[in-house]
Design an enzyme around this catalytic site. Sequence first.
Site, PDB file in Angstrom:
ATOM      1  N   HIS A  13       1.441   7.154   8.435  1.00  0.00           N
ATOM      2  CA  HIS A  13       2.148   8.164   7.631  1.00  0.00           C
ATOM      3  C   HIS A  13       2.032   9.541   8.279  1.00  0.00           C
ATOM      4  CE1 HIS A  13       1.029   5.356   4.143  1.00  0.00           C
ATOM      5  NE2 HIS A  13       2.328   5.264   4.252  1.00  0.00           N
ATOM      6  N   LYS A  37       2.390   0.267 -12.281  1.00  0.00           N
ATOM      7  CA  LYS A  37       1.409  -0.245 -11.304  1.00  0.00           C
ATOM      8  C   LYS A  37       0.303   0.791 -11.117  1.00  0.00           C
ATOM      9  CE  LYS A  37       1.317  -2.095  -6.551  1.00  0.00           C
ATOM     10  NZ  LYS A  37       2.022  -1.983  -5.265  1.00  0.00           N
ATOM     11  N   ARG A  86       8.308   1.019  11.106  1.00  0.00           N
ATOM     12  CA  ARG A  86       7.223   0.504  11.936  1.00  0.00           C
ATOM     13  C   ARG A  86       7.668  -0.676  12.798  1.00  0.00           C
ATOM     14  NH1 ARG A  86       3.559  -0.847   6.954  1.00  0.00           N
ATOM     15  NH2 ARG A  86       5.648  -1.509   6.317  1.00  0.00           N
ATOM     16  N   SER A 123      -0.913   0.714   4.177  1.00  0.00           N
ATOM     17  CA  SER A 123      -1.950   1.078   3.210  1.00  0.00           C
ATOM     18  C   SER A 123      -2.646  -0.173   2.676  1.00  0.00           C
ATOM     19  CB  SER A 123      -1.325   1.856   2.056  1.00  0.00           C
ATOM     20  OG  SER A 123      -0.770   3.067   2.513  1.00  0.00           O
TER      21      SER A 123
HETATM   22  O1  LIG Z   1       1.622   1.959   4.566  1.00  0.00           O
HETATM   23  C1  LIG Z   1       2.686   1.426   4.182  1.00  0.00           C
HETATM   24  O2  LIG Z   1       2.783   0.594   3.265  1.00  0.00           O
HETATM   25  C2  LIG Z   1       3.974   1.819   4.893  1.00  0.00           C
HETATM   26  C3  LIG Z   1       5.213   1.283   4.456  1.00  0.00           C
HETATM   27  C4  LIG Z   1       6.377   1.624   5.110  1.00  0.00           C
HETATM   28  C5  LIG Z   1       6.324   2.503   6.201  1.00  0.00           C
HETATM   29  N1  LIG Z   1       7.299   3.009   7.020  1.00  0.00           N
HETATM   30  N2  LIG Z   1       6.735   3.839   7.941  1.00  0.00           N
HETATM   31  C6  LIG Z   1       5.424   3.854   7.704  1.00  0.00           C
HETATM   32 BR1  LIG Z   1       4.224   4.886   8.717  1.00  0.00          BR
HETATM   33  C7  LIG Z   1       5.104   3.035   6.619  1.00  0.00           C
HETATM   34  C8  LIG Z   1       3.908   2.696   5.970  1.00  0.00           C
END
Ligand SMILES: O=C(O)c1ccc2[nH]nc(Br)c2c1
Length: 157
Positions: A13, A37, A86, A123
């Site tokens: 992030h 949630k 990602r 995360s």
């Molecule tokens: O940590 C996540 O769930 C998550 C989800 C979607 C994501 N897109 N780009 C990033 Br950096 C990213 C991180």
Amino acid sequence: MCPGSFDPVTNGHVDVINRAATLYDELVVAVLVNPGKAGFFPVEERMELLREAVAHLPNVRVDSFQGLLVDYCGAHEIPVIVKGLRAVSDFEYELQMAQMNRELAAIETLFVPTAPQVGHLSSSLVKQIATFGGDVSRLVPKVVDDRLRERAARDKA
Ligand SMILES: O=C(O)c1ccc2[nH]nc(Br)c2c1
């Protein structure tokens, strides 16, 4: 704006936020409030961790929102959403959201391909590793690593 759950914020992030912050005069990083949630960290704590993680970026502020992203953008006169990608697996869902947000309220979405070094981060994965005592110090900002360690110690007591 850069929306997300940020539960908690990861170095992935921060990579996207760092880069988006160079493109715009102002950037809002907004934590999505999902009443249905509970999440791992309360929203207020996620925002606190985010503020610490982006403290080096003077043009970035942290907020939270509930409901439609386009409504928040409209209320705050925000014309662009920035999302990190990602991997190809992120693209299908993000493309659908981007097309819907453009149709709903002419809000454009900018996709930022994450740096390869953080493309494997999420995360949920970080939380899993930390919960089982793994070292996530290279995956998250220090403030998050410290908070996860405190949480693990408290849960063990
Ligand atoms: O940590 C996540 O769930 C998550 C989800 C979607 C994501 N897109 N780009 C990033 Br950096 C990213 C991180």
